[in-house]
Write a protein that holds these residues in place. Sequence first.
Motif, PDB file in Angstrom:
ATOM      1  N   ALA A  96       0.835  -1.203   0.000  1.00 22.32           N
ATOM      2  CA  ALA A  96       0.000   0.000   0.000  1.00 22.32           C
ATOM      3  C   ALA A  96       0.866   1.248   0.000  1.00 22.32           C
ATOM      4  O   ALA A  96       0.588   2.219  -0.719  1.00 22.32           O
ATOM      5  CB  ALA A  96      -0.923  -0.008   1.216  1.00 22.32           C
ATOM      6  N   ASP A  97       1.947   1.248   0.801  1.00 27.80           N
ATOM      7  CA  ASP A  97       2.859   2.389   0.814  1.00 27.80           C
ATOM      8  C   ASP A  97       3.561   2.555  -0.527  1.00 27.80           C
ATOM      9  O   ASP A  97       3.780   3.669  -0.991  1.00 27.80           O
ATOM     10  CB  ASP A  97       3.912   2.204   1.919  1.00 27.80           C
ATOM     11  N   LYS A  98       3.916   1.448  -1.158  1.00 24.20           N
ATOM     12  CA  LYS A  98       4.715   1.479  -2.392  1.00 24.20           C
ATOM     13  C   LYS A  98       3.861   1.638  -3.649  1.00 24.20           C
ATOM     14  O   LYS A  98       4.166   2.444  -4.527  1.00 24.20           O
ATOM     15  CB  LYS A  98       5.552   0.203  -2.483  1.00 24.20           C
ATOM     16  N   GLN A  99       2.789   0.844  -3.737  1.00 22.12           N
ATOM     17  CA  GLN A  99       1.970   0.824  -4.947  1.00 22.12           C
ATOM     18  C   GLN A  99       0.814   1.825  -4.908  1.00 22.12           C
ATOM     19  O   GLN A  99       0.192   2.080  -5.935  1.00 22.12           O
ATOM     20  CB  GLN A  99       1.410  -0.586  -5.175  1.00 22.12           C
ATOM     21  N   GLY A 100       0.497   2.345  -3.727  1.00 27.88           N
ATOM     22  CA  GLY A 100      -0.565   3.336  -3.634  1.00 27.88           C
ATOM     23  C   GLY A 100      -1.679   2.924  -2.690  1.00 27.88           C
ATOM     24  O   GLY A 100      -2.116   1.774  -2.696  1.00 27.88           O
ATOM     25  N   ARG A 101      -2.134   3.869  -1.869  1.00 30.34           N
ATOM     26  CA  ARG A 101      -3.182   3.583  -0.883  1.00 30.34           C
ATOM     27  C   ARG A 101      -4.558   3.448  -1.542  1.00 30.34           C
ATOM     28  O   ARG A 101      -5.412   2.711  -1.062  1.00 30.34           O
ATOM     29  CB  ARG A 101      -3.210   4.694   0.182  1.00 30.34           C
ATOM     30  N   LYS A 102      -4.782   4.171  -2.650  1.00 30.22           N
ATOM     31  CA  LYS A 102      -6.051   4.038  -3.366  1.00 30.22           C
ATOM     32  C   LYS A 102      -6.193   2.626  -3.929  1.00 30.22           C
ATOM     33  O   LYS A 102      -7.253   1.998  -3.788  1.00 30.22           O
ATOM     34  CB  LYS A 102      -6.140   5.063  -4.492  1.00 30.22           C
ATOM     35  N   ARG A 103      -5.144   2.124  -4.546  1.00 31.78           N
ATOM     36  CA  ARG A 103      -5.173   0.764  -5.083  1.00 31.78           C
ATOM     37  C   ARG A 103      -5.401  -0.251  -3.959  1.00 31.78           C
ATOM     38  O   ARG A 103      -6.129  -1.231  -4.135  1.00 31.78           O
ATOM     39  CB  ARG A 103      -3.865   0.441  -5.800  1.00 31.78           C
ATOM     40  N   ALA A 104      -4.776  -0.006  -2.816  1.00 35.05           N
ATOM     41  CA  ALA A 104      -4.943  -0.913  -1.678  1.00 35.05           C
ATOM     42  C   ALA A 104      -6.386  -0.904  -1.179  1.00 35.05           C
ATOM     43  O   ALA A 104      -6.931  -1.944  -0.799  1.00 35.05           O
ATOM     44  CB  ALA A 104      -3.992  -0.517  -0.550  1.00 35.05           C
ATOM     45  N   PRO A 226       8.605   7.818  -1.168  1.00 35.39           N
ATOM     46  CA  PRO A 226       8.648   8.281  -2.561  1.00 35.39           C
ATOM     47  C   PRO A 226       9.675   7.556  -3.421  1.00 35.39           C
ATOM     48  O   PRO A 226       9.633   7.643  -4.630  1.00 35.39           O
ATOM     49  CB  PRO A 226       9.023   9.767  -2.417  1.00 35.39           C
ATOM     50  N   SER A 227      10.583   6.834  -2.798  1.00 34.84           N
ATOM     51  CA  SER A 227      11.615   6.121  -3.563  1.00 34.84           C
ATOM     52  C   SER A 227      11.044   4.851  -4.162  1.00 34.84           C
ATOM     53  O   SER A 227      10.574   3.975  -3.451  1.00 34.84           O
ATOM     54  CB  SER A 227      12.802   5.782  -2.658  1.00 34.84           C
ATOM     55  N   GLU A 228      11.088   4.726  -5.479  1.00 38.04           N
ATOM     56  CA  GLU A 228      10.562   3.542  -6.146  1.00 38.04           C
ATOM     57  C   GLU A 228      11.571   2.390  -6.137  1.00 38.04           C
ATOM     58  O   GLU A 228      11.264   1.286  -6.555  1.00 38.04           O
ATOM     59  CB  GLU A 228      10.191   3.884  -7.595  1.00 38.04           C
ATOM     60  N   LEU A 233      11.640  -5.772   1.348  1.00 32.99           N
ATOM     61  CA  LEU A 233      12.529  -6.096   2.458  1.00 32.99           C
ATOM     62  C   LEU A 233      13.115  -4.826   3.070  1.00 32.99           C
ATOM     63  O   LEU A 233      13.215  -4.695   4.297  1.00 32.99           O
ATOM     64  CB  LEU A 233      13.646  -7.026   1.984  1.00 32.99           C
ATOM     65  N   THR A 234      13.486  -3.878   2.207  1.00 30.33           N
ATOM     66  CA  THR A 234      14.029  -2.607   2.706  1.00 30.33           C
ATOM     67  C   THR A 234      12.972  -1.835   3.473  1.00 30.33           C
ATOM     68  O   THR A 234      13.252  -1.223   4.513  1.00 30.33           O
ATOM     69  CB  THR A 234      14.544  -1.753   1.533  1.00 30.33           C
ATOM     70  N   GLN A 235      11.730  -1.870   2.979  1.00 26.38           N
ATOM     71  CA  GLN A 235      10.641  -1.207   3.691  1.00 26.38           C
ATOM     72  C   GLN A 235      10.419  -1.838   5.061  1.00 26.38           C
ATOM     73  O   GLN A 235      10.187  -1.140   6.052  1.00 26.38           O
ATOM     74  CB  GLN A 235       9.349  -1.291   2.868  1.00 26.38           C
ATOM     75  N   PHE A 236      10.477  -3.179   5.128  1.00 31.82           N
ATOM     76  CA  PHE A 236      10.324  -3.861   6.409  1.00 31.82           C
ATOM     77  C   PHE A 236      11.415  -3.425   7.379  1.00 31.82           C
ATOM     78  O   PHE A 236      11.146  -3.152   8.556  1.00 31.82           O
ATOM     79  CB  PHE A 236      10.402  -5.377   6.226  1.00 31.82           C
ATOM     80  N   GLU A 383       6.361   8.065   5.684  1.00 33.42           N
ATOM     81  CA  GLU A 383       6.913   7.273   4.592  1.00 33.42           C
ATOM     82  C   GLU A 383       6.649   5.781   4.712  1.00 33.42           C
ATOM     83  O   GLU A 383       6.702   5.045   3.724  1.00 33.42           O
ATOM     84  CB  GLU A 383       8.423   7.518   4.458  1.00 33.42           C
ATOM     85  N   ALA A 384       6.379   5.301   5.916  1.00 33.55           N
ATOM     86  CA  ALA A 384       6.121   3.866   6.091  1.00 33.55           C
ATOM     87  C   ALA A 384       4.909   3.645   6.991  1.00 33.55           C
ATOM     88  O   ALA A 384       4.869   2.697   7.764  1.00 33.55           O
ATOM     89  CB  ALA A 384       7.350   3.172   6.672  1.00 33.55           C
ATOM     90  N   ARG A 385       3.922   4.504   6.853  1.00 26.91           N
ATOM     91  CA  ARG A 385       2.783   4.476   7.777  1.00 26.91           C
ATOM     92  C   ARG A 385       2.029   3.148   7.721  1.00 26.91           C
ATOM     93  O   ARG A 385       1.782   2.510   8.747  1.00 26.91           O
ATOM     94  CB  ARG A 385       1.832   5.635   7.457  1.00 26.91           C
TER      95      ARG A 385
END
Length: 462
Positions: A96-104, A226-228, A233-236, A383-385
């Motif tokens: 959700a953080d990476k691909q978008g909260r709307k999509r989630a 914002p970093s694509e 794993l890095t987000q975790f 950034e990682a909510r």
Amino acid sequence: MEIFYFVVFGGLAAIVAGLELSKSNKDRINTSSAFNSFKNNYLLVYSLMMAGDWLQGPYVYYLYSTYGFGKGEIGQLFIAGFGSSMLFGTIVGSLADKQGRKRASITYCITYILSCITKHSPQYKVLMVGRVLGGIATSLLFSAFESWLVAEHNKRGFEQQWLSLTFSKAIFLGNGLVAIIAGLFGNFLVDSLALGPVAPFDAAACFLAIGMAVIISSWSENYGDPSENKDLLTQFKNAASAIASDEKIALLGAIQSLFEGSMYTFVFLWTPALSPNEEDIPHGFIFATFMLASMLGSSIASRLLAHSAPKVESYMQIVFVISSAALMLPVVTSFLVAPSGVKGGSISFSGCIQLMGFCTFEACVGIFWPSIMKMRSQYIPEEARSTIMNFFRIPLNIFVCLVLYNVDAFPMTVMFGMCSVFLFVASILQRRLMNVAEIHKSRSQEWSPEKEMTSEADPLNP
């Protein structure tokens, strides 16, 4: 249906109406028309999402029992849902953080609709698949929507205090009024129209589909990090590092896990607690009463959050103590009130006392949701909510799975007593959070850039 149920429901309704009508200008927050339009759109979506969730709540246990499953098998189905939320929750939160909260949020609608469809099958394996899908959906419900709201609120430049208004209104409507209507509507479908216990799940799917259409047509997309280039794993690792390095975030996660773990255990236990001898109780009406009590709590919370004092970290200590006492009532009544050996019939005297305690607990739940949302918006980095919020759900789901796995091994009084202890521990941790936040705030003020610049400009100023 006994007059007792109507008296409790009517009394709560009168208190809620009195609180809402007695609000003064001091209890209200002045906002802009742009914010009101934004808020109303979110409240519409949130209410539709919660309608889809609340319609199912009172009838999950009942539906499984009508299919011939026992308490232990039903417990295993519940474990599948919480286990699924634990295993996949952090992954979907990071996506959700990476691909978008709307999509989630759209994914939540689709997943939960599929879960509703599985309820038509009496086959255990199909129902198990439905619970897994429901667990994934629950993780998205309690992370993606709030994350989208906070990010969009900040992106549009609205005042921070207005966020608490949206939180309290969302709980008042989505977890209060909508839940009451959903409970009564479910009762109407099952009892009055005799459509069977699967009918509320079909209605839930319809509301979810409507909400998904609103999201697709009116929401813009927003993201966490914002970093694509950062993989999951890095987000975790970043989320885990944030929790480990900031005591406030760790305490907030522990508090949330303890309270929500007790709450979800209560969701499983209230039906057998009020009908230990197979008493005939109106599930939908009682559920609506609980939600009215939650609505009362959110109304109280909206007043508290509209003022700078008392602070949310302060009054939540009292809320946790009251909720702990409320869930201790089944333990107390087991010693003070003689159990009834008569099968069937109406609710017992002990059940009436417990129902009052459960309503008190639900009022605490109504205060808890907007208050914990407010604290999360203050302490959790943007950034990682979603990822961090789902990290919080890991210990929660482990706790609930352990309780449900041993549901036949422990008496109900033991499980209620355990929940009561956990809630009391939450009050202690809440006090610690308040102290840590105050220390951090005082240090920030002491070492503020303005003071440092003043000190450098004036060599005589120590």
